[in-house]
Design an enzyme around this catalytic site. Structure first.
Site, PDB file in Angstrom:
ATOM      1  N   GLY A 253       1.568  -1.459   0.271  1.00 51.82           N
ATOM      2  CA  GLY A 253       0.151   0.085   0.114  1.00 51.82           C
ATOM      3  C   GLY A 253       0.702   1.558   0.230  1.00 51.82           C
ATOM      4  N   GLU A 270      -6.938  -1.290   1.548  1.00 50.94           N
ATOM      5  CA  GLU A 270      -7.369  -2.126   2.360  1.00 50.94           C
ATOM      6  C   GLU A 270      -5.287  -2.884   3.195  1.00 50.94           C
ATOM      7  OE1 GLU A 270     -10.034  -2.392   4.127  1.00 50.94           O
ATOM      8  OE2 GLU A 270     -11.527  -1.546   3.115  1.00 50.94           O
TER       9      GLU A 270
END
Ligand code: UN1
Length: 516
Positions: A253, A270
């Site tokens: 991420g 997520e």
């Protein structure tokens, strides 16, 4: 304890049969679209061996897939939303009809026990139901205008192509949360699944392709990219991809977020969880132990919502730990197709190495292993990674406890005051899921309040994992801030426009401005 495992050849046969019923033929053209060249290998963690070669998507084919999805978007966005819902309804019907086949593939590729594999497919069915309803409820608001004869309103429009990057541990449910909602919202989807789970991805893509054909939706509403990181990077950097919804590690991420932002795209992240449960003195220990064991050892500790930290009140910690260690000692570990098994294999030998390193670090940081940690079935399947879930008692929340290790390690710590417990709970970089076990309502409410858990999911008397699709799913801090699945998470898949309509016949400017 199960002592035998299916052979790789038996698993191949079972996978082939499931794929065949779904409509996937594993040949050069299967799923990967035009220009298929390189090959990727489907493996099974049950034996650690290779199942099949699967054609991989070339970079040129990946670009073409985005172009197809973009073209399809131009018609899909104008299809009335309730009609878009018909595609999702048909997908849900096909998922219901093939629940067993898809669950077989989830077990074969991700190692989930049967009931959890069926449960994952159930999440897909449920989100389809949700998204069909949503297709008639993409509500905007009207807002009281400050000017007479004016209407102020908010309208929601489809966003564009959504890139979905998903992880091995929920190889199909996470795709469905994104895809069912995105399709209802008028978006089209390009999916880059984990390299570890190509077969279940081919099966899902095929069912959606069949659903699109059945209802007459454009075929380009969905494209699948089979490939490694380089293929995912193309999605991340492609300006035609309006939203990148990525599930995976915080490390992933940290790369995806800034790259998408650099081209002013949207991302929905997520990422890692390091989920804790506080166990208060008033907790019902029977319920608590069952809740903890599912959350910590279930899915072999490989959910992003897995319980990794237990913060127990010092008055009940010893009793709780005694019950937990007894329960852990009994856990049936082995063949996930065996109905008696509760803990299947880790995804890979590398995952086992990381688990063992983390346990060794925990010991070096003052932790004491109370139960588990041993390897199982190494003689039967030397390339597989069956392991006993482990409980480690820690004197403090040390460095290793503050990291997410994607394995069934439960660190136990103690507390005296609830304020201290909440501080310990929140003192990690991640913020996905959390629980408190208590029968004291004031404690439960404090935990759920602004001063309590800092996570996106906060539960009372139920573990950290296994959320229903109806709520929004996601977390704060290094978990990435995204929300998927239910509630109003759909808004991330659409763009809003504010409309001011003047029907007064006079020009009136806002803020009382006079001009001309
Ligand atoms: C994940 O681990 O990536 O709440 C998702 C749960 C599941 C989803 C987990 N419904 O545990």
């Amino acid at each position: 304890m199960p002592r035998t495992l299916p052979t790789t050849e038996e698993l191949r046969t079972r996978a082939r049969a499931a794929l065949d019923r779904v409509g996937v033929t594993l040949d050069e053209d299967a799923g990967a679209g035009p220009g298929a060249g390189d090959v990727q290998h489907a493996r099974t963690p049950l034996t650690g061996e290779v199942l099949f070669p699967v054609p991989a998507t070339t970079p040129a084919a990946a670009d073409e897939a985005v172009a197809d999805a973009r073209r399809a978007f131009l018609t899909w966005r104008s299809t009335p939303a309730p009609r878009r819902g018909e595609l999702v309804r048909r997908l849900g019907e096909l998922l219901r009809a093939h629940q067993g086949d898809l669950a077989d593939l989830v077990t074969i590729e991700a190692g989930k026990i049967r009931s959890e594999a069926l449960g994952e497919v159930q999440e897909m069915i449920d989100i389809c139901d949700f998204a069909v309803g949503l297709s008639r409820q993409l509500y905007g608001r009207t807002i009281a205008s400050e000017r007479p004869g004016h209407r102020l309103a908010e309208t929601w429009h489809p966003l564009g192509v959504v890139g979905v990057i998903s992880a091995f541990n929920f190889p199909c449910a996470v795709w469905s949360w994104n895809t069912a909602v995105a399709l209802a919202c008028g978006d089209t989807v390009v999916w880059k699944p984990s390299e570890l789970t190509p077969l279940i991805s081919l099966a899902c893509a095929r069912l959606l392709e069949r659903a699109a054909a059945d209802v007459g939706a454009p075929d380009g509403v969905h494209r699948l990219l089979i490939g490694d990181r380089a293929v995912g990077e193309r999605l991340v950097d492609d300006f035609r991809v309006a939203l990148v919804s990525a599930t995976g590690s915080t490390r992933m991420g940290r790369e995806v977020g800034p790259r998408v932002a650099a081209r002013f795209g949207r991302s929905l992240l997520e990422l890692g969880g390091n989920n804790a449960a506080i166990v208060a003195p008033s907790a019902d220990l029977d319920l608590t132990v069952r809740g903890i064991v599912f959350a910590a050892a279930g899915t072999a500790g490989q959910r992003c919502t897995t319980l990794r930290r237990l913060i127990a009140h010092r008055d009940i910690a010893d009793a709780l730990v005694a019950r937990l260690t007894a329960a852990y000692a009994q856990l049936p570990i082995g063949d996930p197709f065996d109905e008696a098994t509760l803990v299947g294999p880790l995804i890979s030998a590398a995952a086992l190495d990381r688990m063992q390193e983390a346990v060794a670090r925990a010991q070096a940081e003052g932790g004491k292993v109370l139960v588990g940690g041993g390897r199982r079935l190494a003689d039967v399947a030397p390339d597989a990674a069956y392991v006993e879930p482990v409980v480690v008692r820690m004197g403090a929340q040390t460095g290793v406890v503050r990291e997410e290790t994607f394995a069934p390690i439960l660190y136990v710590m103690t507390y005296e005051t609830l304020e201290e417990a909440i501080a310990l709970h929140n003192d990690v970089p991640q913020g996905l899921s959390s629980s408190i076990f208590t029968r004291d309502q004031a404690e439960a409410e404090l935990f759920l309040s602004a001063e309590g858990s800092d996570c996106g999911i906060a539960n009372v008397n139920i573990g950290t994992s296994g959320a229903e699709i109806g709520g929004a799913f996601g977390g704060e801090k290094e978990t990435g801030g995204g929300r998927e699945s239910g509630s109003d998470a759909w808004r991330a898949y659409m763009r809003s426009a504010t409309n001011t309509v003047n029907y007064s016949g006079r020009l009136a400017l806002a803020q009382n401005i006079s001009f001309l």
